[in-house]
Design a protein around this motif. Structure first.
Motif, PDB file in Angstrom:
ATOM      1  N   ASN A 199       3.979  -2.112   5.640  1.00  0.00           N
ATOM      2  CA  ASN A 199       3.111  -0.946   5.422  1.00  0.00           C
ATOM      3  C   ASN A 199       3.948   0.264   5.020  1.00  0.00           C
ATOM      4  OD1 ASN A 199       0.862  -2.432   6.108  1.00  0.00           O
ATOM      5  ND2 ASN A 199       0.646  -1.556   8.144  1.00  0.00           N
ATOM      6  N   SER A 200       5.114   0.427   5.642  1.00  0.00           N
ATOM      7  CA  SER A 200       6.022   1.534   5.289  1.00  0.00           C
ATOM      8  C   SER A 200       6.518   1.392   3.858  1.00  0.00           C
ATOM      9  CB  SER A 200       7.222   1.573   6.232  1.00  0.00           C
ATOM     10  OG  SER A 200       6.820   1.764   7.547  1.00  0.00           O
ATOM     11  N   MET A 201       6.829   0.165   3.445  1.00  0.00           N
ATOM     12  CA  MET A 201       7.274  -0.065   2.076  1.00  0.00           C
ATOM     13  C   MET A 201       6.188   0.353   1.083  1.00  0.00           C
ATOM     14  SD  MET A 201       8.544  -3.563   0.169  1.00  0.00           S
ATOM     15  CE  MET A 201       6.913  -4.172  -0.225  1.00  0.00           C
ATOM     16  N   SER A 202       4.944  -0.012   1.367  1.00  0.00           N
ATOM     17  CA  SER A 202       3.842   0.375   0.484  1.00  0.00           C
ATOM     18  C   SER A 202       3.684   1.889   0.442  1.00  0.00           C
ATOM     19  CB  SER A 202       2.542  -0.277   0.951  1.00  0.00           C
ATOM     20  OG  SER A 202       2.553  -1.656   0.696  1.00  0.00           O
ATOM     21  N   ALA A 203       3.819   2.539   1.593  1.00  0.00           N
ATOM     22  CA  ALA A 203       3.686   3.999   1.643  1.00  0.00           C
ATOM     23  C   ALA A 203       4.791   4.674   0.832  1.00  0.00           C
ATOM     24  CB  ALA A 203       3.724   4.476   3.095  1.00  0.00           C
ATOM     25  N   LEU A 204       6.016   4.193   0.957  1.00  0.00           N
ATOM     26  CA  LEU A 204       7.126   4.783   0.199  1.00  0.00           C
ATOM     27  C   LEU A 204       6.989   4.515  -1.296  1.00  0.00           C
ATOM     28  CD1 LEU A 204      10.089   4.041   2.615  1.00  0.00           C
ATOM     29  CD2 LEU A 204       9.051   6.264   2.112  1.00  0.00           C
ATOM     30  N   MET A 205       6.595   3.292  -1.657  1.00  0.00           N
ATOM     31  CA  MET A 205       6.391   2.996  -3.082  1.00  0.00           C
ATOM     32  C   MET A 205       5.293   3.871  -3.671  1.00  0.00           C
ATOM     33  SD  MET A 205       6.712  -1.098  -3.454  1.00  0.00           S
ATOM     34  CE  MET A 205       8.173  -1.731  -4.221  1.00  0.00           C
ATOM     35  N   PHE A 248      -4.372  12.122  -3.190  1.00  0.00           N
ATOM     36  CA  PHE A 248      -5.449  12.132  -2.217  1.00  0.00           C
ATOM     37  C   PHE A 248      -6.731  11.450  -2.693  1.00  0.00           C
ATOM     38  CE2 PHE A 248      -2.660  15.655  -1.004  1.00  0.00           C
ATOM     39  CZ  PHE A 248      -2.363  15.250   0.298  1.00  0.00           C
ATOM     40  N   THR A 249      -6.653  10.715  -3.804  1.00  0.00           N
ATOM     41  CA  THR A 249      -7.835   9.948  -4.198  1.00  0.00           C
ATOM     42  C   THR A 249      -8.027   8.806  -3.211  1.00  0.00           C
ATOM     43  OG1 THR A 249      -6.554   8.554  -5.701  1.00  0.00           O
ATOM     44  CG2 THR A 249      -7.675  10.469  -6.656  1.00  0.00           C
ATOM     45  N   ASP A 250      -9.265   8.477  -2.965  1.00  0.00           N
ATOM     46  CA  ASP A 250      -9.598   7.480  -1.955  1.00  0.00           C
ATOM     47  C   ASP A 250      -8.976   6.115  -2.246  1.00  0.00           C
ATOM     48  OD1 ASP A 250     -11.107   6.560   0.372  1.00  0.00           O
ATOM     49  OD2 ASP A 250     -12.289   5.440  -1.106  1.00  0.00           O
ATOM     50  N   SER A 251      -9.133   5.637  -3.459  1.00  0.00           N
ATOM     51  CA  SER A 251      -8.669   4.271  -3.765  1.00  0.00           C
ATOM     52  C   SER A 251      -7.147   4.159  -3.713  1.00  0.00           C
ATOM     53  CB  SER A 251      -9.206   3.812  -5.112  1.00  0.00           C
ATOM     54  OG  SER A 251      -8.773   4.680  -6.125  1.00  0.00           O
ATOM     55  N   PHE A 252      -6.430   5.188  -4.199  1.00  0.00           N
ATOM     56  CA  PHE A 252      -4.970   5.098  -4.175  1.00  0.00           C
ATOM     57  C   PHE A 252      -4.445   5.251  -2.754  1.00  0.00           C
ATOM     58  CE2 PHE A 252      -0.598   6.623  -4.741  1.00  0.00           C
ATOM     59  CZ  PHE A 252      -0.122   5.593  -5.536  1.00  0.00           C
ATOM     60  N   TRP A 253      -4.981   6.186  -2.008  1.00  0.00           N
ATOM     61  CA  TRP A 253      -4.541   6.396  -0.631  1.00  0.00           C
ATOM     62  C   TRP A 253      -4.804   5.138   0.199  1.00  0.00           C
ATOM     63  CZ3 TRP A 253      -5.899  11.565   2.246  1.00  0.00           C
ATOM     64  CH2 TRP A 253      -5.189  11.658   3.433  1.00  0.00           C
ATOM     65  N   TYR A 254      -5.951   4.521  -0.025  1.00  0.00           N
ATOM     66  CA  TYR A 254      -6.316   3.318   0.709  1.00  0.00           C
ATOM     67  C   TYR A 254      -5.287   2.207   0.469  1.00  0.00           C
ATOM     68  CZ  TYR A 254      -9.438  -0.289   2.564  1.00  0.00           C
ATOM     69  OH  TYR A 254      -9.988  -1.296   3.292  1.00  0.00           O
ATOM     70  N   SER A 255      -4.810   2.072  -0.762  1.00  0.00           N
ATOM     71  CA  SER A 255      -3.814   1.060  -1.088  1.00  0.00           C
ATOM     72  C   SER A 255      -2.417   1.452  -0.615  1.00  0.00           C
ATOM     73  CB  SER A 255      -3.762   0.828  -2.600  1.00  0.00           C
ATOM     74  OG  SER A 255      -4.978   0.342  -3.059  1.00  0.00           O
ATOM     75  N   ALA A 256      -2.183   2.736  -0.451  1.00  0.00           N
ATOM     76  CA  ALA A 256      -0.850   3.216  -0.089  1.00  0.00           C
ATOM     77  C   ALA A 256      -0.509   2.988   1.373  1.00  0.00           C
ATOM     78  CB  ALA A 256      -0.730   4.707  -0.397  1.00  0.00           C
ATOM     79  N   VAL A 257      -1.488   2.804   2.210  1.00  0.00           N
ATOM     80  CA  VAL A 257      -1.235   2.774   3.650  1.00  0.00           C
ATOM     81  C   VAL A 257      -1.336   1.379   4.257  1.00  0.00           C
ATOM     82  CG1 VAL A 257      -1.905   5.174   3.969  1.00  0.00           C
ATOM     83  CG2 VAL A 257      -3.642   3.394   4.156  1.00  0.00           C
ATOM     84  N   GLU A 258      -1.400   0.359   3.433  1.00  0.00           N
ATOM     85  CA  GLU A 258      -1.443  -1.009   3.944  1.00  0.00           C
ATOM     86  C   GLU A 258      -0.555  -1.904   3.088  1.00  0.00           C
ATOM     87  OE1 GLU A 258      -5.511  -2.245   3.768  1.00  0.00           O
ATOM     88  OE2 GLU A 258      -5.452  -2.541   1.617  1.00  0.00           O
TER      89      GLU A 258
END
Length: 177
Positions: A78-84, A136-146
């Motif tokens: 999850n951290s890797m996805s957040a950093l990417m 802060f778009t919903d779809s990108f943020w949703y993918s960024a945190v998992e």
């Protein structure tokens, strides 16, 4: 201060903001879909369901090496996805400022060194607003945190697009000399 330096500093600031937001809001566990499967596949270097996402799995395993505890596998991924995703925002910012700078240069008859302080401010503002709006778009943020493949896909797409713009800028500079 030069445009390039201001652009780099502002871009990194936006990247840090995005990465901080994503790391602060990322999921502490796996979601009910592919996230757990990707984490276990990355930890053991196995193949998840087709098409398998082999690059994501390999990068996930490399990212997990310092954290050998399997209990942390999902958190690390999850951290890797957040950093990417944070770095995706950096390359998006630089792409936006590239296009905004071209508009400013066109107004100055092609002389990049003649950008006024106001034009530089407007270019940076366009980049910050555009990049943070996407942050802060919903779809990108949703993918960024998992731990899903979408963050890494966006990251590599952003790098390739930015590299094309950088190449075009270098070719144009060579031709004008």
């Amino acid at each position: 201060m030069s445009f390039r330096r201001i652009n780099n500093i502002t871009g990194w600031a936006v990247c840090i903001i995005a990465a901080f937001v994503y790391l602060s809001t990322m999921e502490a566990t796996g979601s009910f879909w592919d996230c757990g499967e990707f984490a276990s596949s990355a930890y053991k270097l196995q193949i998840p369901h087709p098409p398998g996402a082999p690059l994501f799995i390999l990068l996930g395993r490399i990212f997990m090496i310092p954290f050998s505890n399997p209990d942390n596998a999902i958190l690390v991924l999850n951290s890797m996805s957040a950093l990417m995703s944070g770095f995706t925002i950096l390359f998006l910012f630089w792409s936006i400022t590239h296009f905004a700078r071209k508009i400013g240069e066109k107004e100055n008859a092609g002389h990049a060194e003649m950008l006024s302080t106001n034009q530089v401010f407007m270019i940076m503002a366009a980049g910050v607003v555009g990049a943070l709006a996407y942050t802060f778009t919903d779809s990108f943020w949703y993918s960024a945190v998992e731990s899903e493949v979408y963050a890494s896909s966006s990251f590599f797409t952003a790098i390739v697009f930015w590299a094309v713009l950088k190449w075009e800028q270098d070719v144009t500079a060579e031709q004008s000399n």
